[in-house]
Design a protein around this motif. Structure first.
Motif, short mmCIF file in Angstrom:
data_model
loop_
_atom_site.label_atom_id
_atom_site.label_comp_id
_atom_site.label_asym_id
_atom_site.label_seq_id
_atom_site.Cartn_x
_atom_site.Cartn_y
_atom_site.Cartn_z
N HIS A 30 0.83 -1.22 0.00
CA HIS A 30 0.00 0.00 0.00
C HIS A 30 0.86 1.27 0.00
O HIS A 30 0.68 2.15 0.84
CB HIS A 30 -0.91 0.00 1.23
CG HIS A 30 -1.71 -1.25 1.39
ND1 HIS A 30 -2.78 -1.55 0.58
CD2 HIS A 30 -1.59 -2.28 2.27
CE1 HIS A 30 -3.29 -2.72 0.94
NE2 HIS A 30 -2.60 -3.18 1.97
N PRO A 31 1.79 1.41 -0.95
CA PRO A 31 2.64 2.60 -0.96
C PRO A 31 1.88 3.89 -1.22
O PRO A 31 2.37 4.97 -0.90
CB PRO A 31 3.64 2.31 -2.08
CG PRO A 31 2.90 1.38 -3.00
CD PRO A 31 2.06 0.53 -2.10
N ASP A 32 0.69 3.78 -1.79
CA ASP A 32 -0.12 4.97 -2.05
C ASP A 32 -0.85 5.45 -0.81
O ASP A 32 -1.38 6.56 -0.78
CB ASP A 32 -1.13 4.69 -3.15
CG ASP A 32 -2.05 3.52 -2.83
OD1 ASP A 32 -1.58 2.58 -2.13
OD2 ASP A 32 -3.21 3.51 -3.26
N MET A 33 -0.87 4.61 0.25
CA MET A 33 -1.59 4.97 1.46
C MET A 33 -0.70 5.07 2.69
O MET A 33 -0.98 5.87 3.59
CB MET A 33 -2.70 3.95 1.73
CG MET A 33 -3.88 4.05 0.80
SD MET A 33 -5.23 2.93 1.29
CE MET A 33 -4.80 1.49 0.34
N LYS A 35 3.20 5.00 4.82
CA LYS A 35 4.65 5.20 4.85
C LYS A 35 5.10 5.05 6.30
O LYS A 35 4.29 4.96 7.22
CB LYS A 35 5.03 6.57 4.30
CG LYS A 35 4.44 7.75 5.07
CD LYS A 35 4.85 9.07 4.43
CE LYS A 35 4.20 10.25 5.15
NZ LYS A 35 4.62 11.54 4.56
N VAL A 47 -0.11 8.54 4.03
CA VAL A 47 0.57 9.36 3.04
C VAL A 47 -0.11 10.71 2.89
O VAL A 47 0.54 11.75 2.78
CB VAL A 47 0.62 8.62 1.69
CG1 VAL A 47 1.06 9.56 0.56
CG2 VAL A 47 1.57 7.42 1.77
N ASP A 48 -1.45 10.73 2.88
CA ASP A 48 -2.18 11.98 2.66
C ASP A 48 -3.09 12.32 3.83
O ASP A 48 -4.15 12.93 3.66
CB ASP A 48 -2.99 11.91 1.37
CG ASP A 48 -4.05 10.81 1.42
OD1 ASP A 48 -4.00 9.98 2.35
OD2 ASP A 48 -4.91 10.77 0.53
N GLY A 74 -5.03 5.92 7.09
CA GLY A 74 -5.29 6.43 5.74
C GLY A 74 -6.18 7.65 5.80
O GLY A 74 -6.68 8.04 6.87
N ARG A 75 -6.39 8.25 4.67
CA ARG A 75 -7.16 9.48 4.58
C ARG A 75 -8.58 9.27 5.12
O ARG A 75 -9.28 8.33 4.76
CB ARG A 75 -7.21 9.95 3.13
CG ARG A 75 -8.05 11.17 2.91
CD ARG A 75 -7.50 12.41 3.65
NE ARG A 75 -8.52 13.43 3.68
CZ ARG A 75 -8.84 14.21 2.64
NH1 ARG A 75 -8.21 14.07 1.50
NH2 ARG A 75 -9.78 15.12 2.77
N ARG A 333 -10.36 6.08 3.23
CA ARG A 333 -9.67 5.08 2.39
C ARG A 333 -8.42 4.62 3.12
O ARG A 333 -7.48 5.38 3.31
CB ARG A 333 -9.31 5.67 1.03
CG ARG A 333 -8.58 4.68 0.10
CD ARG A 333 -8.42 5.27 -1.29
NE ARG A 333 -7.67 4.38 -2.16
CZ ARG A 333 -6.36 4.49 -2.40
NH1 ARG A 333 -5.66 5.47 -1.84
NH2 ARG A 333 -5.74 3.64 -3.20
N THR A 334 -8.45 3.38 3.55
CA THR A 334 -7.33 2.76 4.24
C THR A 334 -7.17 1.34 3.69
O THR A 334 -8.05 0.84 2.98
CB THR A 334 -7.57 2.68 5.76
OG1 THR A 334 -8.52 1.63 6.03
CG2 THR A 334 -8.11 3.99 6.31
N THR A 338 -12.64 1.03 3.29
CA THR A 338 -12.97 2.14 2.41
C THR A 338 -14.46 2.41 2.55
O THR A 338 -15.27 1.49 2.48
CB THR A 338 -12.64 1.83 0.94
OG1 THR A 338 -11.23 1.65 0.80
CG2 THR A 338 -13.09 2.96 0.03
#
Length: 586
Positions: A30-33, A35, A47-48, A74-75, A333-334, A338
């Motif tokens: 999950h590199p988009d979510m 770190k 991440v965001d 997550g966001r 979104r995690t 979601t």
């Protein structure tokens, strides 16, 4: 065959690497979510998620409950998770690093299950956050109906209800609400969430590969905790409908739901229960609520808060009002959850890198002023500590088995992790460290490595023990007794247990009293340590006849009688090893 006699199997590499390797795998998936931030390698960050002006949401707890806790980062939900060892709270340092990563200048809310280790470690982290200028509020999840009666709801443990409390708090923060408002939303969700669970098989620790409690092939435990803690009663396995009826009756006996009330439902698997079985439970839950005229706003069925490979399930209800419904429906979104469509980026959102002044304390000791009489030199003291660590490693499985009967089966593993860290710290410590300096380093090593209640308790013990002899280079008989008494005071100061509660105090207190009496009676330093060892042994044995009044075993009541407390047993193991090492050195 006794269930405790056979081994389990796990797909893993080295047990000591299982958590960092798990985190590495999560980040790769999950590199988009997700770190990683902080030196500990245990602060998983969205991440965001974190941004200036937003209240930070920090969740956390022991591993082994996946996807909880990092799976909810997550966001729109959690900004960061502090990841502890298996069934053990993250350390204060790990929580602090997660809080620093989540800090947007508006304060942070720390959310975690109401377990002794988590409370101690997160409270210490909140104190450290305050020193950094981060205002931290804590909310302990208390959804488990089985763990305490309604009039003592504040004592209840957190199980799958974490799911709803985290979701509500994360949404409130993402909507830009203030620290007070986010804390209030989390507390309202906490008060409106109730859970009940059942287990039909045990789980095992990666380090032991042994079931952490014994249960017959045709038995179930109603009210089982997510660490393997025994429940309200043990019975023969029953039908899915009958089991669900019992779980729901206990929830509905407390939750006021009239016709037209609205709830959210979570049917949660504990690790190895087939989805087919979970849907059978949900079928019955829906029928029971429907017959009462209760509307189900949304249902989740699956594995959301597990207990390694334990077989079983829990049912959680969140009673909704308009605001809780709004927050529950807010997009997130995690990796594990979601809701709605992916939240849109916040226009103009930035995250400013903050500097935290946490100057390390320098130890300035004038060695010329230290008392040098006494045969326990700093070198001998270190040998005693090495011996204690080796003894804990030797008896790790025995201590975990003791804990499996009345707790969650990880005490030996946890103590071994702590002492392994201590030994590594001593290996690289300067050879001319004083005994008090050695104790300070032991405290930090143990605390950083261990998140369970043993972490802050023994960190307090080592720190206070070291302070008790900080005027000495060597220890004589009276100083050795003062060190043992300092260990006791450090545990008492942080933990709050009393004699007779069936905890490690019941071994440390007689150990300290015996050491002090021996020193006053003219015993030499070896006699003092032997007296402490004998006192600890007698105290540990005495816990067998006690009924637990603290920690996870408290709810067992009379079922805890007949079993030695593992914390008291480990106290005796350590003091005996220290005494034998001293005997060999003299």
């Amino acid at each position: 065959m006794n269930a405790m006699d056979h081994s389990t199997k796990k797909l893993m590499n080295a047990p000591e690497d299982i958590i960092p390797e798990m985190i590495e795998g999560m980040l790769a998936a999950h590199p988009d979510m997700l770190k990683l931030e902080g030196e500990s390698g245990r602060a998983v960050v969205a991440v965001d998620g974190p941004r200036d002006g937003k209240v930070g949401i920090v969740i956390g707890g022991g591993s082994g409950h996946e996807p909880a806790f990092a799976g909810y980062v997550g966001r729109g939900l959690a900004d960061a998770a502090a990841v502890g060892n298996v069934f053990a709270s993250p350390s204060p340092e790990q929580v602090k690093q997660a809080a620093m990563a989540a800090d947007g200048g508006a304060g942070v809310v720390l959310l975690y299950g109401n377990y002794t280790g988590d409370v101690l470690n997160f409270d210490m982290a909140a104190e450290e956050c305050a020193e950094l200028g981060i205002e931290a509020r804590s909310v302990q999840v208390i959804d488990d109906v089985a763990s305490a009666p309604k009039e003592r709801a504040h004592e209840r443990r957190g199980i799958a209800g974490d799911f709803f409390v985290f979701k509500i708090a994360g949404a409130a923060a993402d909507l830009g609400r203030s620290l007070d408002e986010v804390e209030d939303a989390a507390k309202r969700a906490n008060a409106a969430t109730l859970s009940m669970g059942v287990a039909v098989s045990a789980c095992s620790m990666p380090q032991t590969l042994k079931p952490n409690f014994e249960i017959g092939p045709d038995e179930m435990e109603i009210g089982m905790g997510i660490h393997g803690e025994p429940g309200m009663r043990r019975a023969k396995i029953d039908t899915a409908d009958n089991v669900t009826d019992e779980l729901m009756s206990l929830i509905l006996g407390e939750m006021e739901l009239g016709e037209g009330s609205e709830v959210a439902v979570l049917v949660n698997g504990l690790g190895s229960t087939a989805l087919m079985e979970l849907y059978l439970i949900n079928r019955r839950v829906a029928k029971i609520l429907g017959e009462k005229g209760v509307k189900i706003h949304h249902t989740w069925v699956g594995e959301y808060c597990t207990s390694m490979e334990m077989a079983g399930a829990s049912v959680t209800l969140l009673k909704l009002d308009d605001d809780l419904k709004l927050l529950l429906d807010h997009p997130c979104r995690t990796p594990a959850l979601t809701v709605g469509t992916a939240p849109a980026p916040v226009e103009g959102a930035v995250r400013t890198k903050r500097n935290y002044d946490s100057a390390s304390r320098a130890d300035n000791i004038d060695r010329d002023t230290l008392a040098t009489d006494g045969p326990v030199t700093p070198e001998v003291f270190r040998k005693m500590m090495y011996a204690a660590g080796a003894a804990i490693a030797r008896d790790r499985d025995m201590l975990s088995e003791l804990d499996g009967v009345i707790g969650d089966g990880d005490h030996g593993v946890t103590m071994d992790i702590g002492w392994t860290a201590v030994i590594k710290a001593l290996d690289v410590a300067p050879g001319d460290d004083t005994i008090s300096q050695t104790c300070t380093k032991m405290a930090k090593a143990f605390l950083d490595a261990v998140g369970a209640s043993s972490g802050p308790l023994y960190a307090g013990a080592f720190n206070t023990g070291g302070k008790a002899v900080n005027d000495r280079l060597n220890l004589d008989a009276k100083a050795a007794a003062a060190w043992v008494e300092g260990m006791l005071k450090g545990i008492l100061g942080r933990g709050g247990a009393n004699p007779g509660d069936k905890t490690m105090i019941d071994a440390w207190m007689p150990a300290a009293e015996a050491a002090k009496a021996a020193a006053a009676g003219g015993a030499d330093v070896l006699g003092v340590m032997q007296a402490a060892t004998d006192g600890a042994r007698e105290g540990a044995q005495a816990t067998k006849d006690m009924e637990s009044r603290r920690g996870r075993s408290k709810k067992l009541g009379a079922r805890s009688v007949g079993h030695i407390d593992p914390g008291a047993a480990s106290c005796h193991v350590m003091l005996e090893a220290m005494t034998e090492a001293l005997r060999a050195a003299l």
